[in-house]
Scaffold this active site. Structure first.
Site, mmCIF file in Angstrom:
data_model
loop_
_atom_site.group_PDB
_atom_site.id
_atom_site.type_symbol
_atom_site.label_atom_id
_atom_site.label_comp_id
_atom_site.label_asym_id
_atom_site.label_seq_id
_atom_site.Cartn_x
_atom_site.Cartn_y
_atom_site.Cartn_z
ATOM 1 N N SER A 25 0.809 -0.997 0.262
ATOM 2 C CA SER A 25 -0.554 0.077 -0.213
ATOM 3 C C SER A 25 0.902 1.007 0.258
ATOM 4 O O SER A 25 0.569 2.363 -0.905
ATOM 5 C CB SER A 25 -1.208 -0.092 1.125
ATOM 6 N N GLN A 26 1.868 1.205 1.080
ATOM 7 C CA GLN A 26 2.682 2.683 1.047
ATOM 8 C C GLN A 26 4.328 2.139 -0.181
ATOM 9 O O GLN A 26 3.606 3.424 -0.667
ATOM 10 C CB GLN A 26 3.383 3.156 2.576
ATOM 11 N N ASP A 81 4.316 -3.710 9.872
ATOM 12 C CA ASP A 81 4.613 -3.427 11.160
ATOM 13 C C ASP A 81 5.804 -4.792 11.497
ATOM 14 O O ASP A 81 6.730 -4.813 11.788
ATOM 15 C CB ASP A 81 4.313 -3.097 12.216
ATOM 16 N N MET A 82 4.982 -5.823 11.472
ATOM 17 C CA MET A 82 5.050 -6.866 12.493
ATOM 18 C C MET A 82 6.197 -8.042 11.980
ATOM 19 O O MET A 82 6.856 -9.118 12.796
ATOM 20 C CB MET A 82 3.768 -8.575 12.290
ATOM 21 N N HIS A 106 5.803 4.681 10.120
ATOM 22 C CA HIS A 106 4.545 4.552 11.081
ATOM 23 C C HIS A 106 5.539 4.184 12.493
ATOM 24 O O HIS A 106 6.376 3.269 11.760
ATOM 25 C CB HIS A 106 3.771 3.680 11.434
ATOM 26 N N GLY A 132 -2.175 3.951 1.232
ATOM 27 C CA GLY A 132 -0.824 4.181 -0.006
ATOM 28 C C GLY A 132 -1.991 4.887 -1.536
ATOM 29 O O GLY A 132 -1.361 5.739 -2.243
ATOM 30 N N GLU A 225 -28.993 3.072 4.558
ATOM 31 C CA GLU A 225 -29.197 4.738 5.448
ATOM 32 C C GLU A 225 -27.382 4.513 6.190
ATOM 33 O O GLU A 225 -26.909 5.796 7.035
ATOM 34 C CB GLU A 225 -30.344 4.021 6.418
ATOM 35 N N GLU A 229 -24.379 6.226 2.665
ATOM 36 C CA GLU A 229 -24.769 7.808 3.146
ATOM 37 C C GLU A 229 -23.660 7.985 3.764
ATOM 38 O O GLU A 229 -23.510 9.453 4.002
ATOM 39 C CB GLU A 229 -26.177 8.210 3.555
ATOM 40 N N SER A 250 -30.282 18.962 6.719
ATOM 41 C CA SER A 250 -31.409 19.067 7.119
ATOM 42 C C SER A 250 -31.885 19.507 8.494
ATOM 43 O O SER A 250 -31.139 19.237 9.866
ATOM 44 C CB SER A 250 -32.553 18.564 6.699
#
Ligand code: NAD
Ligand code: MG
Length: 330
Positions: A25-26, A81-82, A106, A132, A225, A229, A250
């Site tokens: 990802s990174q 990390d692990m 991190h 990422g 819902e 949203e 609203s």
């Protein structure tokens, strides 16, 4: 914040070779952004590992992590990390040039002392405040993801400049750079993902869905819902805070927010948030997570399966199939 911050550039790293370890990802986003920013990037991966083919297809030189470390002036540790403590001992510790920089996204292992960095290197952190893929897509459209940066160890007198230059190469300086330290980044990052972003939000969605469906409402309506949203609300929060959300919803929604929100998340919830934070601060969470990882992730797998099997996932998959604009951006 009246005056613009001084322009941060990649100049400090222009003559450096940067090794990216890990291409997930990174790692992939960092490697691509830094290269597009004109920096010299190599990728260190296990031959035949899951992502080596992707890195090669992206045009990178891919070599074994230990070899990449030997060549590099800056090593970015972007594996999970692990796996970082073993990677540090096996591939990094003996191979890093003196005065090189070791960079993390991190602070977990350095802060919790599962990695004890050599004393003759700079140790720095650049943590994009986003996943990422966003680090890459924001860069591609000429923007950036805000980045935290920090210095743990400065032997060259240039550690902070290196961190800022790396963050600039990621595109972070187009957004915002904020200085922090390893403790603050690690503890706030863990708290955010546990209490609010991942743990809190997903639990709120699931419980809201269950409440509606158990009361006899259609699952497809419950899905819209409490999950679909949510994005529209989060977009408003992202752009303009709660102030902007309140101006777009609203009066009825506002009144309901004021009287019912505190019935759901109340003072007792905040006390439990404090308990979660305490477990992070005193190392209990890090100790438990490390033990879980070493035991082969028995609970992690069980919890993950329960999330994947939740009824909201089934109805969600069916509904998203019909929303073609969502399928287009995989
Ligand atoms: P990831 O799981 O997406 O990628 C892991 C990469 O490491 C892959 O290329 C994988 O093949 C490789 N890898 C796995 N085991 C390895 C091993 N034993 N030896 C060598 N390479 C190995 O990881 P990620 O989510 O990008 O996380 C990387 C770092 O970035 C972590 O420190 C994480 O906390 C931090 N971070 C992640 C995010 C995020 O959005 N995912 C955000 C901010 C910071
Ligand atoms: Mg959950």
């Amino acid at each position: 914040m009246s005056s613009a911050s001084p322009v941060v550039t990649t100049a400090e790293l222009e003559k450096s070779k940067i090794a990216i370890l890990g291409y997930g990802s990174q790692g992939r986003s960092h490697a691509l952004n830094l290269r597009d920013s004109g920096l010299d990037v190599i990728v260190g991966l296990r031959a035949g590992g899951a992502t080596a083919a992707t890195a090669k297809a992206d045009g990178f030189t891919v070599i074994e992590p230990a070899e990449a470390v030997k060549q590099a002036d800056l090593v970015a540790v972007l594996t999970p990390d692990m796996v970082q403590p073993d990677l540090y001992v096996n591939a990094i510790e003996k191979n890093l040039k003196p005065n090189a920089a070791l960079l993390f996204a991190h602070g977990f292992n350095v802060h919790f002392k599962t990695i004890a960095p050599r004393k003759d290197i700079d140790v720095i952190l650049v943590a994009p405040k986003g996943p990422g893929h966003l680090v890459r897509t924001e860069y591609e459209i000429g923007r950036g993801v805000p980045c935290l940066y920090a210095v743990y160890q400065d032997v060259t007198g240039k550690a902070k400049e290196k961190a800022m230059a790396y963050a600039a190469g990621l595109g972070g300086a187009r957004a915002l750079l904020i200085e922090t330290d390893f403790k603050e980044e690690t503890e706030t990052d863990l708290f955010g993902e546990q209490a609010v972003l991942c743990g809190g939000a997903s639990e709120l969605v699931q419980k809201g869905f269950e409440t509606l469906v158990e009361a006899g409402y259609r699952p497809e309506i419950a899905y819209y819902e409490v999950l679909h949203e949510l994005k529209l609300i989060v977009d408003l929060l992202y752009q303009g805070g709660i102030t902007k959300m309140l101006t777009f919803i609203s009066e009825t929604a506002q009144y309901g927010d004021y009287v019912s929100g505190p019935r759901i998340v109340d003072a007792a919830t905040k006390e439990r948030m404090k308990a979660v934070l305490k477990d992070i601060q005193d190392g209990t969470f890090a100790k438990n997570w490390t033990a879980e990882y070493k035991a082969g992730l028995p609970n992690y797998k069980k919890f993950k399966q329960a999330d994947l099997d939740h009824p909201i996932e089934k109805i969600g998959a069916q509904l998203r199939e019909k929303m073609v604009w969502l399928n287009q951006q995989k």
